[in-house]
Scaffold this motif. Structure first.
Motif, PDB file in Angstrom:
ATOM      1  N   ARG A   1       0.834  -1.201   0.000  1.00 31.43           N
ATOM      2  CA  ARG A   1       0.000   0.000   0.000  1.00 31.43           C
ATOM      3  C   ARG A   1       0.871   1.254   0.000  1.00 31.43           C
ATOM      4  O   ARG A   1       0.601   2.215  -0.729  1.00 31.43           O
ATOM      5  N   THR A   2       1.913   1.243   0.802  1.00 26.74           N
ATOM      6  CA  THR A   2       2.811   2.393   0.869  1.00 26.74           C
ATOM      7  C   THR A   2       3.483   2.644  -0.481  1.00 26.74           C
ATOM      8  O   THR A   2       3.550   3.781  -0.961  1.00 26.74           O
ATOM      9  N   MET A   3       3.971   1.578  -1.107  1.00 24.96           N
ATOM     10  CA  MET A   3       4.622   1.720  -2.409  1.00 24.96           C
ATOM     11  C   MET A   3       3.631   2.196  -3.471  1.00 24.96           C
ATOM     12  O   MET A   3       3.994   2.964  -4.376  1.00 24.96           O
ATOM     13  N   SER A   4       2.387   1.741  -3.371  1.00 27.66           N
ATOM     14  CA  SER A   4       1.369   2.180  -4.321  1.00 27.66           C
ATOM     15  C   SER A   4       1.130   3.682  -4.212  1.00 27.66           C
ATOM     16  O   SER A   4       0.996   4.385  -5.228  1.00 27.66           O
ATOM     17  N   LEU A   5       1.086   4.194  -2.981  1.00 30.42           N
ATOM     18  CA  LEU A   5       0.889   5.629  -2.787  1.00 30.42           C
ATOM     19  C   LEU A   5       2.066   6.427  -3.349  1.00 30.42           C
ATOM     20  O   LEU A   5       1.885   7.511  -3.915  1.00 30.42           O
ATOM     21  N   ILE A   6       3.261   5.876  -3.211  1.00 28.98           N
ATOM     22  CA  ILE A   6       4.443   6.556  -3.739  1.00 28.98           C
ATOM     23  C   ILE A   6       4.409   6.606  -5.262  1.00 28.98           C
ATOM     24  O   ILE A   6       4.619   7.658  -5.883  1.00 28.98           O
ATOM     25  N   ASN A   7       4.122   5.470  -5.867  1.00 31.58           N
ATOM     26  CA  ASN A   7       4.245   5.350  -7.320  1.00 31.58           C
ATOM     27  C   ASN A   7       3.035   5.878  -8.093  1.00 31.58           C
ATOM     28  O   ASN A   7       3.188   6.519  -9.138  1.00 31.58           O
ATOM     29  N   ARG A   8       1.834   5.620  -7.585  1.00 28.05           N
ATOM     30  CA  ARG A   8       0.631   5.998  -8.334  1.00 28.05           C
ATOM     31  C   ARG A   8       0.147   7.397  -7.976  1.00 28.05           C
ATOM     32  O   ARG A   8      -0.373   8.115  -8.828  1.00 28.05           O
ATOM     33  N   ASN A   9       0.283   7.777  -6.697  1.00 26.14           N
ATOM     34  CA  ASN A   9      -0.217   9.082  -6.264  1.00 26.14           C
ATOM     35  C   ASN A   9       0.882  10.143  -6.210  1.00 26.14           C
ATOM     36  O   ASN A   9       0.622  11.286  -5.841  1.00 26.14           O
ATOM     37  N   LYS A  10       2.114   9.719  -6.528  1.00 25.79           N
ATOM     38  CA  LYS A  10       3.246  10.652  -6.571  1.00 25.79           C
ATOM     39  C   LYS A  10       3.439  11.352  -5.224  1.00 25.79           C
ATOM     40  O   LYS A  10       3.645  12.567  -5.156  1.00 25.79           O
ATOM     41  N   LEU A  11       3.369  10.567  -4.157  1.00 25.04           N
ATOM     42  CA  LEU A  11       3.579  11.112  -2.815  1.00 25.04           C
ATOM     43  C   LEU A  11       5.033  10.893  -2.417  1.00 25.04           C
ATOM     44  O   LEU A  11       5.583   9.816  -2.608  1.00 25.04           O
ATOM     45  N   HIS A  12       5.649  11.908  -1.843  1.00 24.10           N
ATOM     46  CA  HIS A  12       7.088  11.851  -1.605  1.00 24.10           C
ATOM     47  C   HIS A  12       7.498  12.122  -0.157  1.00 24.10           C
ATOM     48  O   HIS A  12       8.696  12.056   0.147  1.00 24.10           O
ATOM     49  N   TYR A  13       6.558  12.441   0.694  1.00 24.96           N
ATOM     50  CA  TYR A  13       6.896  12.732   2.082  1.00 24.96           C
ATOM     51  C   TYR A  13       6.118  11.795   3.002  1.00 24.96           C
ATOM     52  O   TYR A  13       4.926  11.561   2.797  1.00 24.96           O
ATOM     53  N   SER A  14       6.820  11.282   4.009  1.00 28.31           N
ATOM     54  CA  SER A  14       6.140  10.405   4.968  1.00 28.31           C
ATOM     55  C   SER A  14       6.629  10.712   6.382  1.00 28.31           C
ATOM     56  O   SER A  14       7.740  11.221   6.578  1.00 28.31           O
ATOM     57  N   VAL A  15       5.778  10.382   7.333  1.00 29.28           N
ATOM     58  CA  VAL A  15       6.126  10.518   8.750  1.00 29.28           C
ATOM     59  C   VAL A  15       5.888   9.166   9.406  1.00 29.28           C
ATOM     60  O   VAL A  15       4.758   8.670   9.419  1.00 29.28           O
ATOM     61  N   ASP A  16       6.954   8.561   9.907  1.00 29.62           N
ATOM     62  CA  ASP A  16       6.840   7.265  10.572  1.00 29.62           C
ATOM     63  C   ASP A  16       6.512   7.508  12.037  1.00 29.62           C
ATOM     64  O   ASP A  16       7.302   8.128  12.759  1.00 29.62           O
ATOM     65  N   ILE A  17       5.343   7.046  12.453  1.00 31.83           N
ATOM     66  CA  ILE A  17       4.875   7.307  13.821  1.00 31.83           C
ATOM     67  C   ILE A  17       4.787   6.003  14.600  1.00 31.83           C
ATOM     68  O   ILE A  17       4.207   5.019  14.135  1.00 31.83           O
ATOM     69  N   ASP A  18       5.380   5.982  15.770  1.00 34.66           N
ATOM     70  CA  ASP A  18       5.239   4.861  16.699  1.00 34.66           C
ATOM     71  C   ASP A  18       4.675   5.423  18.000  1.00 34.66           C
ATOM     72  O   ASP A  18       5.248   6.352  18.575  1.00 34.66           O
ATOM     73  N   ILE A  19       3.563   4.871  18.445  1.00 34.66           N
ATOM     74  CA  ILE A  19       2.922   5.363  19.666  1.00 34.66           C
ATOM     75  C   ILE A  19       3.630   4.741  20.863  1.00 34.66           C
ATOM     76  O   ILE A  19       3.458   3.558  21.161  1.00 34.66           O
ATOM     77  N   LYS A  20       4.439   5.522  21.540  1.00 35.41           N
ATOM     78  CA  LYS A  20       5.267   5.019  22.633  1.00 35.41           C
ATOM     79  C   LYS A  20       4.404   4.507  23.784  1.00 35.41           C
ATOM     80  O   LYS A  20       3.520   5.193  24.281  1.00 35.41           O
ATOM     81  N   GLY A  21       4.664   3.248  24.154  1.00 33.11           N
ATOM     82  CA  GLY A  21       3.955   2.669  25.294  1.00 33.11           C
ATOM     83  C   GLY A  21       2.471   2.489  25.076  1.00 33.11           C
ATOM     84  O   GLY A  21       1.704   2.428  26.040  1.00 33.11           O
ATOM     85  N   PHE A  22       2.045   2.396  23.817  1.00 41.47           N
ATOM     86  CA  PHE A  22       0.602   2.347  23.528  1.00 41.47           C
ATOM     87  C   PHE A  22      -0.095   1.217  24.268  1.00 41.47           C
ATOM     88  O   PHE A  22      -1.110   1.424  24.942  1.00 41.47           O
ATOM     89  N   PHE A  23       0.432  -0.006  24.150  1.00 40.77           N
ATOM     90  CA  PHE A  23      -0.256  -1.166  24.705  1.00 40.77           C
ATOM     91  C   PHE A  23      -0.355  -1.116  26.230  1.00 40.77           C
ATOM     92  O   PHE A  23      -1.203  -1.776  26.814  1.00 40.77           O
ATOM     93  N   TYR A  24       0.509  -0.327  26.858  1.00 39.94           N
ATOM     94  CA  TYR A  24       0.514  -0.264  28.323  1.00 39.94           C
ATOM     95  C   TYR A  24      -0.324   0.885  28.865  1.00 39.94           C
ATOM     96  O   TYR A  24      -0.454   1.028  30.078  1.00 39.94           O
ATOM     97  N   ASN A  25      -0.880   1.709  27.982  1.00 36.89           N
ATOM     98  CA  ASN A  25      -1.568   2.917  28.445  1.00 36.89           C
ATOM     99  C   ASN A  25      -2.998   3.050  27.950  1.00 36.89           C
ATOM    100  O   ASN A  25      -3.591   4.118  28.063  1.00 36.89           O
TER     101      ASN A  25
END
Length: 291
Positions: free
Chosen positions: A153-177
């Protein structure tokens, strides 16, 4: 997953799960799930599913493994599980720590075998209800989905929708909170309105951890039900982000979603963005003009 599908058919649960999915997709709510969960077919399906997993030989605090139930007659086993649920109190989980790539250790709880069976019984029934409501581009802990689908899905957005910027988000301690009260409200909002079942899930969330006590927040790490509960919590985030662009509601009706997006690009000042989520990691992707 193919093995699971065979089990569903063998124990005559496939039609039930399909109906739950379709009813949920059409906006129905469910106030009588307990009877399905405690049906003989669902109990036996849970037993067979757990028996096929490697964890079936790992004992919890009660020192039981799945093979301890082999000596019981089918009728006695089903009756035993039903009786345990009448005044259900989960046993304390055994705490273990597994190493993480960065050198830290991740705490996991190993529930008793009985509690694993009960969680599996619940998961089997509420999962199709939730699947009908989940965002289509979340890929973690879901049937017939994997990391490969998230990458695709990510590669499809890059190639077909010409998207070039991404933000990798990890929710710190999500499962514990995770907030237990809010989670129960989200279960209710998604259509799971069986109060007996919700009470059981609340007890699962409050399962004591040996040596630590009763948790005030978080989903039980190592529990069979926890990954599904985490997706329920994060579904609201998925839907909100998607609603800012991909699922944005317009006054005009378009034949295809890409036609709507093209119109928004050309006639609005909205910022184009998409979300691809795997568990508590997500990658919102943006068009260059939004940077």
């Amino acid at each position: 997953m193919n093995a699971n599908l065979r089990y569903w058919e063998y124990y005559n649960m496939q039609e039930t799960f399909d109906k739950l999915y379709e009813d949920s997709r059409h906006g129905q709510s469910f106030s009588k799930l307990y009877d399905i969960i405690t049906s003989e077919s669902n109990i036996l399906l849970a037993y067979r599913t757990i028996k096929s997993n490697k964890g079936s030989t790992t004992a919890g605090t009660d020192n039981f493994i799945i093979d301890n139930y082999k000596v019981m007659r089918k009728e006695d086993f089903v009756k035993h599980i039903k009786n345990q649920l009448k005044n259900y109190r989960p046993k304390a989980v055994r705490r273990v720590y597994i190493p993480k790539p960065n050198g830290d250790k991740r705490p996991l709880g190993i529930p008793s075998m009985l509690d694993r069976l009960i969680q599996q019984m619940i998961k089997q029934v509420i999962e199709p209800i939730c699947e009908a409501k989940f965002y289509k581009h979340s890929y973690g802990f879901r049937p017939l989905r994997s990391t490969h689908h998230a990458i695709s899905r990510t590669m499809s957005l890059i190639n077909r929708n010409k998207l070039h910027y991404s933000v990798d988000i990890d929710i710190k301690g999500f499962f514990y909170n995770v907030n237990h009260s809010l989670l129960l409200k989200q279960l209710w909002n998604i259509g799971i309105r069986d109060k007996v079942l919700l009470k059981i899930i609340y007890k699962i969330l409050k399962t004591p951890i040996k040596g630590e006590g009763i948790p005030l927040k978080g989903t039980p790490q190592g529990g069979i039900l926890s990954p599904l509960l985490s997706n329920i919590v994060l579904n609201d985030l998925d839907q909100w982000v998607a609603g800012q662009w991909e699922n944005f509601i317009t006054k005009r009706t378009y034949s295809h979603n890409h036609s709507k997006c093209n119109a928004l690009r050309n006639t609005s000042k909205m910022k184009e963005g998409y979300i691809v989520r795997y568990a508590d990691d997500c990658v919102p992707r943006k068009h260059p003009k939004c940077a």
